[in-house]
Motif scaffolding. Sequence first.
Motif, PDB file in Angstrom:
ATOM      1  N   LEU A   1       0.815  -1.209   0.000  1.00  0.00           N
ATOM      2  CA  LEU A   1       0.000   0.000   0.000  1.00  0.00           C
ATOM      3  C   LEU A   1       0.854   1.267   0.000  1.00  0.00           C
ATOM      4  O   LEU A   1       0.386   2.334   0.386  1.00  0.00           O
ATOM      5  CB  LEU A   1      -0.929   0.012   1.221  1.00  0.00           C
ATOM      6  N   ASN A   2       2.096   1.182  -0.377  1.00  0.00           N
ATOM      7  CA  ASN A   2       2.979   2.340  -0.470  1.00  0.00           C
ATOM      8  C   ASN A   2       3.259   3.007   0.855  1.00  0.00           C
ATOM      9  O   ASN A   2       3.480   4.202   0.920  1.00  0.00           O
ATOM     10  CB  ASN A   2       2.414   3.399  -1.428  1.00  0.00           C
ATOM     11  N   ALA A   3       3.114   2.233   1.971  1.00  0.00           N
ATOM     12  CA  ALA A   3       3.378   2.828   3.286  1.00  0.00           C
ATOM     13  C   ALA A   3       4.658   2.232   3.830  1.00  0.00           C
ATOM     14  O   ALA A   3       4.654   1.440   4.762  1.00  0.00           O
ATOM     15  CB  ALA A   3       2.203   2.583   4.230  1.00  0.00           C
ATOM     16  N   GLN A   4       5.773   2.690   3.263  1.00  0.00           N
ATOM     17  CA  GLN A   4       7.045   2.081   3.625  1.00  0.00           C
ATOM     18  C   GLN A   4       7.388   2.329   5.076  1.00  0.00           C
ATOM     19  O   GLN A   4       7.811   1.442   5.811  1.00  0.00           O
ATOM     20  CB  GLN A   4       8.175   2.665   2.742  1.00  0.00           C
ATOM     21  N   PHE A   5       7.181   3.573   5.519  1.00  0.00           N
ATOM     22  CA  PHE A   5       7.558   3.907   6.888  1.00  0.00           C
ATOM     23  C   PHE A   5       6.746   3.094   7.888  1.00  0.00           C
ATOM     24  O   PHE A   5       7.255   2.572   8.878  1.00  0.00           O
ATOM     25  CB  PHE A   5       7.351   5.404   7.117  1.00  0.00           C
ATOM     26  N   LEU A   6       5.436   2.952   7.589  1.00  0.00           N
ATOM     27  CA  LEU A   6       4.594   2.161   8.487  1.00  0.00           C
ATOM     28  C   LEU A   6       5.087   0.724   8.541  1.00  0.00           C
ATOM     29  O   LEU A   6       5.098   0.100   9.598  1.00  0.00           O
ATOM     30  CB  LEU A   6       3.141   2.194   8.017  1.00  0.00           C
ATOM     31  N   ALA A   7       5.445   0.198   7.394  1.00  0.00           N
ATOM     32  CA  ALA A   7       5.929  -1.180   7.372  1.00  0.00           C
ATOM     33  C   ALA A   7       7.144  -1.332   8.266  1.00  0.00           C
ATOM     34  O   ALA A   7       7.253  -2.283   9.051  1.00  0.00           O
ATOM     35  CB  ALA A   7       6.261  -1.584   5.941  1.00  0.00           C
ATOM     36  N   VAL A   8       8.016  -0.341   8.209  1.00  0.00           N
ATOM     37  CA  VAL A   8       9.231  -0.431   9.014  1.00  0.00           C
ATOM     38  C   VAL A   8       8.901  -0.371  10.493  1.00  0.00           C
ATOM     39  O   VAL A   8       9.344  -1.194  11.291  1.00  0.00           O
ATOM     40  CB  VAL A   8      10.206   0.697   8.605  1.00  0.00           C
ATOM     41  N   ILE A   9       8.099   0.620  10.886  1.00  0.00           N
ATOM     42  CA  ILE A   9       7.833   0.714  12.333  1.00  0.00           C
ATOM     43  C   ILE A   9       6.939  -0.423  12.790  1.00  0.00           C
ATOM     44  O   ILE A   9       6.950  -0.808  13.951  1.00  0.00           O
ATOM     45  CB  ILE A   9       7.226   2.074  12.740  1.00  0.00           C
ATOM     46  N   GLN A  10       6.146  -1.012  11.863  1.00  0.00           N
ATOM     47  CA  GLN A  10       5.359  -2.187  12.242  1.00  0.00           C
ATOM     48  C   GLN A  10       6.309  -3.291  12.693  1.00  0.00           C
ATOM     49  O   GLN A  10       6.094  -3.915  13.731  1.00  0.00           O
ATOM     50  CB  GLN A  10       4.549  -2.655  11.029  1.00  0.00           C
ATOM     51  N   VAL A  11       7.364  -3.480  11.950  1.00  0.00           N
ATOM     52  CA  VAL A  11       8.320  -4.531  12.312  1.00  0.00           C
ATOM     53  C   VAL A  11       9.067  -4.142  13.581  1.00  0.00           C
ATOM     54  O   VAL A  11       9.201  -4.929  14.514  1.00  0.00           O
ATOM     55  CB  VAL A  11       9.297  -4.785  11.146  1.00  0.00           C
ATOM     56  N   ILE A  12       9.526  -2.866  13.622  1.00  0.00           N
ATOM     57  CA  ILE A  12      10.378  -2.486  14.754  1.00  0.00           C
ATOM     58  C   ILE A  12       9.571  -2.453  16.047  1.00  0.00           C
ATOM     59  O   ILE A  12       9.945  -3.041  17.051  1.00  0.00           O
ATOM     60  CB  ILE A  12      11.026  -1.120  14.492  1.00  0.00           C
ATOM     61  N   ILE A  13       8.438  -1.728  16.010  1.00  0.00           N
ATOM     62  CA  ILE A  13       7.696  -1.510  17.254  1.00  0.00           C
ATOM     63  C   ILE A  13       6.870  -2.742  17.620  1.00  0.00           C
ATOM     64  O   ILE A  13       6.975  -3.305  18.711  1.00  0.00           O
ATOM     65  CB  ILE A  13       6.803  -0.275  17.136  1.00  0.00           C
ATOM     66  N   TYR A  14       6.043  -3.189  16.655  1.00  0.00           N
ATOM     67  CA  TYR A  14       5.153  -4.299  16.991  1.00  0.00           C
ATOM     68  C   TYR A  14       5.927  -5.589  17.203  1.00  0.00           C
ATOM     69  O   TYR A  14       5.991  -6.137  18.300  1.00  0.00           O
ATOM     70  CB  TYR A  14       4.113  -4.476  15.883  1.00  0.00           C
ATOM     71  N   ALA A  15       6.484  -6.013  16.096  1.00  0.00           N
ATOM     72  CA  ALA A  15       7.162  -7.312  16.189  1.00  0.00           C
ATOM     73  C   ALA A  15       8.373  -7.228  17.086  1.00  0.00           C
ATOM     74  O   ALA A  15       8.680  -8.152  17.838  1.00  0.00           O
ATOM     75  CB  ALA A  15       7.561  -7.770  14.789  1.00  0.00           C
ATOM     76  N   GLY A  16       9.042  -6.078  17.069  1.00  0.00           N
ATOM     77  CA  GLY A  16      10.296  -5.975  17.806  1.00  0.00           C
ATOM     78  C   GLY A  16      10.103  -5.666  19.269  1.00  0.00           C
ATOM     79  O   GLY A  16      10.842  -6.171  20.108  1.00  0.00           O
ATOM     80  N   ALA A  17       9.150  -4.808  19.617  1.00  0.00           N
ATOM     81  CA  ALA A  17       9.038  -4.350  21.000  1.00  0.00           C
ATOM     82  C   ALA A  17       7.841  -4.971  21.716  1.00  0.00           C
ATOM     83  O   ALA A  17       7.979  -5.648  22.734  1.00  0.00           O
ATOM     84  CB  ALA A  17       8.934  -2.827  21.036  1.00  0.00           C
ATOM     85  N   ILE A  18       6.656  -4.754  21.153  1.00  0.00           N
ATOM     86  CA  ILE A  18       5.459  -5.187  21.873  1.00  0.00           C
ATOM     87  C   ILE A  18       5.423  -6.702  22.011  1.00  0.00           C
ATOM     88  O   ILE A  18       5.149  -7.254  23.076  1.00  0.00           O
ATOM     89  CB  ILE A  18       4.207  -4.664  21.146  1.00  0.00           C
ATOM     90  N   MET A  19       5.747  -7.376  20.897  1.00  0.00           N
ATOM     91  CA  MET A  19       5.655  -8.831  20.959  1.00  0.00           C
ATOM     92  C   MET A  19       6.720  -9.419  21.873  1.00  0.00           C
ATOM     93  O   MET A  19       6.488 -10.431  22.536  1.00  0.00           O
ATOM     94  CB  MET A  19       5.771  -9.433  19.557  1.00  0.00           C
ATOM     95  N   VAL A  20       7.867  -8.761  21.955  1.00  0.00           N
ATOM     96  CA  VAL A  20       8.885  -9.221  22.902  1.00  0.00           C
ATOM     97  C   VAL A  20       8.336  -9.159  24.311  1.00  0.00           C
ATOM     98  O   VAL A  20       8.535 -10.039  25.140  1.00  0.00           O
ATOM     99  CB  VAL A  20      10.164  -8.379  22.742  1.00  0.00           C
ATOM    100  N   LEU A  21       7.588  -8.080  24.563  1.00  0.00           N
ATOM    101  CA  LEU A  21       6.959  -7.938  25.873  1.00  0.00           C
ATOM    102  C   LEU A  21       6.045  -9.127  26.155  1.00  0.00           C
ATOM    103  O   LEU A  21       6.075  -9.737  27.229  1.00  0.00           O
ATOM    104  CB  LEU A  21       6.172  -6.624  25.882  1.00  0.00           C
ATOM    105  N   PHE A  22       5.241  -9.486  25.135  1.00  0.00           N
ATOM    106  CA  PHE A  22       4.331 -10.618  25.308  1.00  0.00           C
ATOM    107  C   PHE A  22       5.119 -11.904  25.585  1.00  0.00           C
ATOM    108  O   PHE A  22       4.773 -12.679  26.486  1.00  0.00           O
ATOM    109  CB  PHE A  22       3.476 -10.796  24.046  1.00  0.00           C
ATOM    110  N   VAL A  23       6.147 -12.090  24.770  1.00  0.00           N
ATOM    111  CA  VAL A  23       6.945 -13.314  24.953  1.00  0.00           C
ATOM    112  C   VAL A  23       7.510 -13.375  26.363  1.00  0.00           C
ATOM    113  O   VAL A  23       7.424 -14.391  27.058  1.00  0.00           O
ATOM    114  CB  VAL A  23       8.082 -13.349  23.917  1.00  0.00           C
ATOM    115  N   PHE A  24       8.029 -12.221  26.817  1.00  0.00           N
ATOM    116  CA  PHE A  24       8.595 -12.181  28.157  1.00  0.00           C
ATOM    117  C   PHE A  24       7.556 -12.564  29.202  1.00  0.00           C
ATOM    118  O   PHE A  24       7.805 -13.367  30.099  1.00  0.00           O
ATOM    119  CB  PHE A  24       9.125 -10.780  28.453  1.00  0.00           C
TER     120      PHE A  24
END
Lengths: 665, 216, 99
Positions: free
Chosen positions: B95-118
């Motif tokens: 959908l041409n939202a490159q920045f969103l894609a990046v922060i989706q990976v960094i914040i969601y997958a990288g930060a929030i989900m780590v919290l869940f895993v922990f």
Amino acid sequence: MMLRLLWLIPLLPFAGFLLNGLLGARYLTRRAVALVACAAVLASFAISVGAVLELHNFAPTPAETDAGSPARFTQTLFEWMPMGTTPEGADLTVRWGYSLDPLSAVMILVVTGIGFLIHVYSIGYMEHEPRAGFARFFSYLNLFMGMMLTLVLGASLPVVFVGWEGVGLCSYLLIGFWYDRMFDETTKMSCADAGRKAFITNRIGDVGFLLGMLLLFTAAGTLDIQAILARAGALGTGVCTAAALLLFLGACGKSAQIPLYVWLPDAMAGPTPVSALIHAATMVTAGVYVTCRMAPLYVQAPAAMLSVTVVGALTALFAAIIGTAQDDIKKVLAYSTVSQLGYMMLAAGVGAFSASIFHLMTHAFFKALLFLGAGSVIHAMSGEQNIWRMGGLRRHLPLTHATFAVAVLAIAGIPPFAGFFSKDAILAGVLALAGQAGSPALLAVWAAGVLTAGLTAFYMTRLYLLVFAGVPRMPEEARHHLHESPPVMTRPLIVLALGAAVAGFVGVPEFLGGGSLPNWLQVYLSGTVPSFHPDSGVIYLSEWSAMAIALLVSVAGIAAAWAMYGRRPLPAPAAAAEARGFVRLIKEKFFVDEAIDALVLAPYRWLCRASAAFDEKVVDGLVNAAAAATDLASQLLRLVQTGYVAGYAFAFFLGTVVVLFFVMR
Amino acid sequence: MVLLLGLIAVVAVFALARTFVPARTVPVGAALGAVMVALVAYDHQELASLEFWSGLIGFVAIMSALLVVIHPNPMVSVLFLILNLFCIALFFLILNAQFLAVIQVIIYAGAIMVLFVFVVMLLNLKAEEGLRLGGGPQRSGAVVLGVAFAALMFYAIRNRGAAPYFEPESFDSGFGTARGIGRLLFTRYQFAFEAASILLIAAMIGAVVLAKRKLR
Amino acid sequence: MRVEFFLLMAALLFTIGCVGVLVRRNAIVILMCIELMLNAVNLTFAAFAHENQSMAGHVFVFFVMTVAAAEAAVGLAIVIALFRRRRTTDVEDASLMRW
């Protein structure tokens, strides 16, 4: 200069009230409390004297002086109720103002002068009271002084009404001063009950006053007293009669006239100085004062004048009859007060307003003296008030006895004491009006007045003989406690006795004084209250013979009393309590209280009970039903509240889907 | 289209086989792999089309989402959720939202989900017992409601009127970049941005207070 | 590529998340389902931003992520506190909201 300080006259006692009321009980010594209270009233008195002297030379504008209007100083302090003007331009604003003219001058001198003496007397009388009660008593007294002075100085009816209600409040507070004591053992009436009785009875009259005030506001478009009186002639007889009768209803309540007099005898539940100050000398005369103040209005309403005359005459006679058979020293004086107030009303009713004020003044002296003397006796007897347990006090209380005797002679109308002149002025006024109107019916009023004078002489002599003469009838133990009161109490008695002896000379009638001794008071008041010049009509009795008849009847009353009570040693109290027939009727005060209870209070109580039942069953029932319905619905809804979050989320989602369905349809 | 549907069918068959004949997984898997190769060979043109990849990502996203919900073990759920988030990041790219894609990976997958895993590991959660789909009135009701909701959504999207067809290549070069988003964030949405920072501080303090050992 | 595809995808994911919230009893899984729903919404935002060529949608996605982060932090803290007190993360054991 003193006139400019007029506003201080009511304010100083009020300041004393605040000081004593707020700090007195806790931080001030008894001496300080007494000093504050007396100093406030004394300062008021000094300013009053100065202001009255200055008023003599005060002329507002040359034009007014030329118009023959009396000296009157009016001081407007602030706009109390700024209501603007009517479209026609009439000013509706009510201002808080005081006005000093000869009528109010007489009143403030009487109020502050006698008030000061009674304050001083109270220091001695209340010495056994605990400090908190002492401070409370003096703060109430000061509040009363402030309110009473507001009443007499008020330049507009609302200001007068504030004072009117204020003195009623003080009366209530002071009657119930010993609120934890029983006043009448037989009827189970406590002092607090007596205070309530006084307050509620006054309330009935106050409604009349308020309605009259509003009627005058509607009709005259102003509440300023002088403006109303100036327009009284243009209001029409109907409005004047209605307003005058309504104001008179208020006066009946305050001045204890039939049918609203019942509270005054029970007001004796208060401390005796209170009875002297409020329920004899000053507050109860407020009704008479307002009637005289509104005299130009009454003159426009003959029917109202007649009502005042009849009510006054009936009250005078009726109370005097009851007074002949009372056993309580203060009750005798209370009925005497009612009777004398009837006398003043009678004078106002026949148009002899200056005579009315004259009697008000002399009465203030000798009735205050009588009450203070009675207080001194009660003080000496350690609270005993039944005159059948007294007797022979002449030896033990010489000063009290002497001053009391002066007062008795004054009220009995024996020349040259004060009561003689004022009583004669009233009777002369009645006679003169009867002659002017050519109405023999008014002769009956005159006869009632003379009869009252005789009865007054009778019961006062009886009181004097039973208390001071004869042999002691009190128990042996009490006899040893007898003592003359301290100087702080007897000195006011002496001053008042002097007043009671000579106050009459300010109003010596013309035929007695001739050219050498003018009737000062009448001349002084002539511009303020309508003058009375009965120079035409039938002459039923010459002034000399009328006076002679009245004097003769008074002497006869004294003689009769001496014959019944003074000649031989009197029986013991137990035997004296026996009474049958007419005497019993008098003793029981004609069962007026019982009649009122049966005819007015009993239906009222029934109505109250019915209302209470209606309130409990129907009104409360509806309220309870609403509550019960809510409760039922809540109990049902409670079942849904499982406490499981998943259930709530499910309901939420269900709602979302349903709403979406209806939105998209 | 053939390739996409074929691949989906292959996966479905594999899942069924694993469920019902777990012992024969390896031969079935080998056979299905051969089918996949055949499919690619038959329709390799489709490999270059956006529709194919979108469909494939969508399929994976839906499957992983279903597994998040269905799987009894929370740890597995978390891992499938991460997969799902990656799928959505790919959608953002489409959908041409490159920045969103990046922060989706960094914040969601990288930060929030780590919290869940922990948290899952910290609490040492076992597989949830008694997880039954369609068990109990509320669960079956929830599924019915979900179907109804999805139907409503389909109906709404179908009836939203004619929508233009977009060529992603025709977009201006600034769309979806960090520069574009930053310009908006610090001009028009500055207040919301600051408010979000306060929200984060509040959440941080709240989390610390709540997770403290003694609430005092 | 039609925008409807992404909208349908988002609707499906959202529905799955919703049903998950209702069906599961494990509080952590419920939180995960909520993340799923938020992501579905994010996808919708991005799709509409694409359709309208407006970057406002992207900004909103940014804010939704912020909220999601905050929500996850607080939610997980609550779960930890609950677990500490009751040794469970089952929401059906936590029925204190009943009076």
